[in-house]
Design an enzyme around this catalytic site. Structure first.
Site, PDB file in Angstrom:
ATOM      1  N   HIS A 299      27.216  52.036 -94.569  1.00  0.00           N
ATOM      2  CA  HIS A 299      27.307  52.033 -96.044  1.00  0.00           C
ATOM      3  C   HIS A 299      27.354  53.466 -96.567  1.00  0.00           C
ATOM      4  O   HIS A 299      28.133  53.792 -97.460  1.00  0.00           O
ATOM      5  CB  HIS A 299      26.075  51.361 -96.666  1.00  0.00           C
ATOM      6  CG  HIS A 299      25.927  49.906 -96.351  1.00  0.00           C
ATOM      7  ND1 HIS A 299      24.875  49.417 -95.620  1.00  0.00           N
ATOM      8  CD2 HIS A 299      26.686  48.847 -96.696  1.00  0.00           C
ATOM      9  CE1 HIS A 299      24.994  48.110 -95.516  1.00  0.00           C
ATOM     10  NE2 HIS A 299      26.076  47.731 -96.154  1.00  0.00           N
TER      11      HIS A 299
ATOM     12  N   SER B 240      25.552  47.179 -88.695  1.00  0.00           N
ATOM     13  CA  SER B 240      25.493  46.010 -89.566  1.00  0.00           C
ATOM     14  C   SER B 240      24.050  45.807 -89.999  1.00  0.00           C
ATOM     15  O   SER B 240      23.122  46.057 -89.218  1.00  0.00           O
ATOM     16  CB  SER B 240      25.971  44.773 -88.789  1.00  0.00           C
ATOM     17  OG  SER B 240      25.544  43.596 -89.424  1.00  0.00           O
TER      18      SER B 240
ATOM     19  N   ARG C  77      22.633  43.106 -90.280  1.00  0.00           N
ATOM     20  CA  ARG C  77      22.068  42.026 -89.452  1.00  0.00           C
ATOM     21  C   ARG C  77      21.508  42.542 -88.124  1.00  0.00           C
ATOM     22  O   ARG C  77      20.703  41.857 -87.493  1.00  0.00           O
ATOM     23  CB  ARG C  77      23.112  40.943 -89.200  1.00  0.00           C
ATOM     24  CG  ARG C  77      23.401  40.106 -90.437  1.00  0.00           C
ATOM     25  CD  ARG C  77      24.342  38.954 -90.130  1.00  0.00           C
ATOM     26  NE  ARG C  77      24.493  38.067 -91.273  1.00  0.00           N
ATOM     27  CZ  ARG C  77      25.330  38.264 -92.271  1.00  0.00           C
ATOM     28  NH1 ARG C  77      26.102  39.322 -92.284  1.00  0.00           N
ATOM     29  NH2 ARG C  77      25.394  37.402 -93.267  1.00  0.00           N
TER      30      ARG C  77
ATOM     31  N   HIS D  58      22.700  51.020 -94.206  1.00  0.00           N
ATOM     32  CA  HIS D  58      22.705  51.776 -92.952  1.00  0.00           C
ATOM     33  C   HIS D  58      23.769  52.861 -93.050  1.00  0.00           C
ATOM     34  O   HIS D  58      24.468  52.962 -94.086  1.00  0.00           O
ATOM     35  CB  HIS D  58      22.936  50.846 -91.754  1.00  0.00           C
ATOM     36  CG  HIS D  58      24.128  49.948 -91.922  1.00  0.00           C
ATOM     37  ND1 HIS D  58      25.416  50.416 -91.897  1.00  0.00           N
ATOM     38  CD2 HIS D  58      24.220  48.611 -92.151  1.00  0.00           C
ATOM     39  CE1 HIS D  58      26.250  49.413 -92.069  1.00  0.00           C
ATOM     40  NE2 HIS D  58      25.555  48.294 -92.249  1.00  0.00           N
TER      41      HIS D  58
END
Ligand code: PAF
Length: 286
Positions: A37, A185, A187, A34
């Site tokens: 990063h 994140s 997640r 994402h």
């Protein structure tokens, strides 16, 4: 971008770069990339001659099998994103490839792996250290870029580099947030639209603590913040703690004029999110 799937191939290429005196920046990831990063990679690109990203979902750092199975895998899209920002090298090894390297059985992290994340995810940081040691020994980067969202991981990996006496320097980069405040994140991809809306409360709670914290009100703030999350979409709060920013020692009350970090881990729609904020207690005026 060149993609290497073998340790040998990557090592050969890096050997050449190093003999040419190139500075290497490294961003380790587990994929499902994402903007957070990508921001680490962009910083590395500015500061190095060569930027390398790794994607490897490391089974040994998942204490929960369900979390491992459900971890998002988006490799094709990850490659497109990495190419778009002109990453130089992607290291994409298989589990078999990484298992050809041996690792220390356990690292003495002075208890840093036993608290907060470590307490709720037994073995997690040993697993992180195991894989990061392997990666660092293959790559020998000049700089390792880590996101501050994983605050405890940053401190653990600083310790690891000291233990292993490696020359790599760690660069800790700021947390990236969506407009709602939710920390980016991988997640988050597992949350529904409603879940995403509610998840933003984690940052609201942290921001509220930042504005309200004084040297005498932490316990009350902590209690009301946990209640607030549980009333607003979160099923469970693993921890909400105030810690020393260097040792991560858990504090009962905020010290005067010294920065602390507030760390949180909480579940929403079965997804475990972590976040943190650094702050200094407000001075009370009469
Ligand atoms: O932060 C992560 O994504 C992982 O813990 C890391 C550093 C890539 C090790 O697997």
């Amino acid at each position: 971008m060149i993609i290497y799937k073998t340790i040998e191939g990557l090592k050969n290429s890096l050997y050449k770069a190093k003999t040419q005196g190139k500075k290497i920046g490294f961003v380790p990831t587990m994929g499902a990339l994402h903007t957070g990063h990508l921001s680490l990679l962009e910083i590395s690109k500015k500061e190095n001659d060569l930027t390398l990203c790794s994607i490897f979902i490391n089974p040994s750092q998942f204490n929960n099998q369900d979390d491992f199975i459900k971890y998002p895998i988006t490799t094709e899209n990850d490659i497109l994103l990495l190419e778009k920002i002109s990453t130089d090298i992607l290291f994409l090894p298989s589990l078999e490839e990484m298992n050809t390297l041996k690792s220390h059985a356990s690292f003495n992290l002075d208890g840093m792996d036993q608290i907060l994340e470590g307490l709720h995810r037994p073995g997690h940081f040993q697993g992180v250290c195991e894989i990061v040691e392997k990666l660092l020994r293959i790559i020998h980067p000049d700089f390792l870029y880590l996101g501050e969202k994983d605050f405890q991981q940053c401190l653990v990996l600083k310790k690891l580099i000291t233990i292993l006496q490696l020359d790599t320097k760690i660069k800790i980069c700021p947390i990236l947030r969506s407009p709602s405040g939710l920390a980016l994140s991988s997640r988050n991809q597992r949350l529904s639209e409603t879940g995403l809306l509610h998840a933003a409360n984690i940052f609201k709670v942290l921001s509220n603590i930042k504005t309200q914290l004084t040297t005498g009100n932490w316990q009350t703030l902590k209690e009301t913040s946990i209640k607030n999350l549980l009333n607003n979409g979160f099923e469970k709060v693993d921890y909400l703690e105030m810690c020393d920013t260097d040792s991560l020692q858990i504090l009962d009350e905020a010290p005067e004029k010294r920065e602390v970090v507030i760390l949180i881990a909480a579940f929403i729609e079965g997804v475990r999110l972590i976040d943190n904020i650094k702050t200094t207690a407000n001075i009370l005026t009469n």
